[in-house]
Design a protein around this motif. Structure first.
Motif: not given
Lengths: 159, 159, 159, 159, 159, 159, 159, 159
Positions: G88-103
């Motif tokens: 779903r994030l991938n459908q929002i073009p304003y989201v240019t980077v996304a990571h699965i993270t620790t913390g």
């Protein structure tokens, strides 16, 4: 969001009204060497443009028995409840300011109360609004600055 | 901190002035069925008692090009610098509110700026005040409520 | 740290004194079907063993004008200052409890004050102690439970 | 919340009882050069006014096998459960203090336990109360100050 | 929880086995000037008392391809799920240590993985256990100390 | 960092030694239908390759009077002190594990102590190491899993 | 995940294309004293090996009216929703980077927007994705470094 | 900060170059039914206006041995060191992005490294920059989205 153009005369009129909204237009006119009618026209123009949205008193809340100020950070269950929650907050007169914010809180608001017990009741009322999952409160020990006039003067001097 | 006693007439006068500080005293007098002189005397009394500390305009900051609001939490190196830091904050007109607070911040303040870059410069100016070790900023995405009139009316209705 | 052995009679004596330290020994004696002298001997023994360290009144702080309670978490610059800081805290009578703690605070203490302004002054006094780098304050909105008697009875029933 | 007026004699009586609630009234009377009856009348008055709410022993918990102290911060699912949760906490005798607080916790309480395992069981019992979503525990490594007598003396000297 | 009494000879036997569990009992016997049978009896005694619970190899995990270590803090939905969650964690061999803890986590565990991707899969497996609401991971950049032998020697020297 | 190649026989030998390092080589040989000499050669090879770094006892710390476990997160003043601080931690035998970590702590370590007071002393000793600015402690209420054998078996089964 | 072997010539070709992907192959050939055909073959090889995944323009977002950058940390209700939420994030073009993270965050992403109001709308859109329980936003006051070319050159020089 | 005006043709040219910067201008011309010269002129114009700042390759970092991504939050001792610290960060090629941010960090940056050990060395190099007091690291377990092309297309479609 096109900004209204204000000229030097507008700025000077605003500069005087900011310090005392009750200054008679004739006094303003005398100081600026223009007619009272011109003052009237200019103020009307700025009211219609929405720049001047109104006027209000500056009261001493401590003297009125309201010496307790707190900031309340609100966590919502889901963000789509934001609008609904704001409407409910708007029904609590002790909530004088509310923002949708970045950071850990969804909504951040300011309350004025009489004392600790009164603040507790207000916070409980906020906590009971549907859609609010949790709140965090930060209490003011002293309101050291509360003055928008300096900013207003700066804005008009800058323009 | 003995509270000034206000009677029903005072409340009604305040109630009208809160909504529009420029309401002519003759209008108030007519509505309350008293003389304009009485209105004048009552307002003067409340000014002298310090309950009415002044009046000001409500401006539309967005229309004036100031659409950016942030809250800045300040950590001091040592608390005895509080007074000094507040004096320096008071010289930055973009700081419209400042509180000494409980919780993790020593001082908590509100700033109004034109945009992100302007806000950065203001925050940098705050960060450079001697005695401030660190700041944390929370940005407003929308100022949803900013209205002290509801509180004022409530206070006078309660009294 | 060898625990003193208390028998059933000791427990019953303690049980009665916990609720009212002024209960005459003769009343206790009558109830337990022992002599007043025995009561006296037992109490003395528990005082000498250090189990009973004294007695005190339970006052109503709100009625005495002290309605403000706060918990203050203290961060030290260096832990070896712990002892020194505790000695200085001990000179502030409004600090009624202080612990060396695990977690984010080095020292955690409880204060009682008259109101917000008084609390601010006490917190400032704490902040000014050498070796303290920062404090965080959590304010009590209501003291809902403050009762060690239930614990005392439980301890003696368990033994 | 009108405060009871206490005079100098009341303060001196309280000052003596604070240090030892079992001080005979005749001793107090002798010291203050008044009659024992007067002492009796005054104490009764303060009890009826609710200023003196009772008396209790100061026990040495370590000697009684209770050397473990922890502070437990409680997060509620919804604030309207506050009253219910406090009633349940009140049934756990190891909870000696509980406050409704500002900041991140809804309720903040103090527990005394025998050791780590006992503390775990108490914390689990708290966690299982309906309406509590989560708890955070801070453990005391040393109870450095626990003394309300200094405060009491200060209050009476100030008055 | 009464502690088993160990004498000087027991300590010396343990001291040698700690460094190398395969040290032949005849070597230990020679060093301590006692019979191999005595060594055997003593070790058996300590095994039966539960002091010696077993022995194990110290492997080099990096050489075995397991160079990634992380600590995972677990938040439970409700504490009464603790036991169930621990049983499930116990089925994941990469979880080598797990504690019920004070502070913000309910359970705190240590995992060993091959690399980032492997760690992600293990963390996802943990996250999917019923009753776990959220986890926080802290990654080890270097395992600088992992040595219980120093502690074991200290314990026996102290006794 | 080229990994040593282990074959099926190596795995089976390791599998048996993991559970009991004292298993005689003749027993292993019998089970695997190979000669005791082969077992000896294989173990030696793995020791020389550094895969087997040693062996140790699994003791019951609670029975030895060490029932208190805590995790201590360390904040350094400057990261270049990391190596120095680790050397000093290595001199405190109660510190059994230490990691350089990501996240809020620079170093994260595990300590075993006898009780609260002993833990306090160890934490104070850590706090006094030069270069450490602050520590945060999380206490274990129960060590629920501490077992590397499951991991070891998994590693060898996977290979 | 076996790495493709690149030789010195490959590195030099990459080194030139990194700075300007439109450099004609004949220019590269001249500089490296090889034929244009060789350049073509090498680039093709690296594309097929997946090392070169494409090319793109470096645009000036501020000049295009996108001056607002924020990082958004996402908390999921349950981790098994990770994949769905990323789609779903991938459908929002304003989201240019996304990571699965620790913390503390499950997913951490970067957004570019026109201004505060636009950012608010994007954040609200993210908040409304099923499975997301809460987000925390950190706003960039200045993008001081955004340059992968230095890294690319370093990689090829190191090889 | 007056925005350059781009027309429909500019957008279509950009749209094609975004996906493959090496697309020959003759191909673009053919598709848009304009001359190659026009394409050349338009691209030149956008380069001179600073909208197109360059072009670069999209490489597969994992295939090049750089599979480790981390975000590092930096706390400065004093904010006036910001510029100096950014210059030093700019000398570390593994730092690919850096922002001045609101919230708890002063600077927030992204690093790419080969593995945990390499990341540790980079973080240590950052920690050793003068003016940096502390850093916090968040590690990426998977880079799920890294794509500015969607945004670029959206921008041109919106215009």
């Amino acid at each position: 969001m096109n900004k209204v153009k204000l000229d030097e005369v507008d700025h000077q009129i605003l500069d005087m009204l900011i310090d005392n909204t009750r200054t008679p237009f004739t006094d303003i006119a005398k100081k600026l060497l223009i007619s009272a009618g011109t003052v009237h026209v200019r103020v009307k123009k700025m009211e219609e443009a929405g720049i001047i949205r109104g006027s209000s008193l500056t009261l001493d809340y401590v003297k009125l028995g309201y010496s307790f100020i707190a900031y309340v950070g609100i966590f919502l269950e889901k963000t789509h409840q934001t609008k609904f929650v704001l409407e409910r907050l708007n029904q609590i007169p002790y909530v004088t300011v509310a923002h949708i914010t970045t950071g850990k809180f969804n909504i951040f608001c300011k309350i004025r109360a009489k004392d600790t017990t009164h603040a507790k009741n207000i916070i409980f009322k906020i906590d009971d609004i549907d859609g609010i999952s949790r709140t965090e409160t930060m209490i003011s020990l002293e309101e050291s600055i509360n003055d928008k006039k300096r900013l207003m003067h700066t804005i008009f001097n800058e323009m």
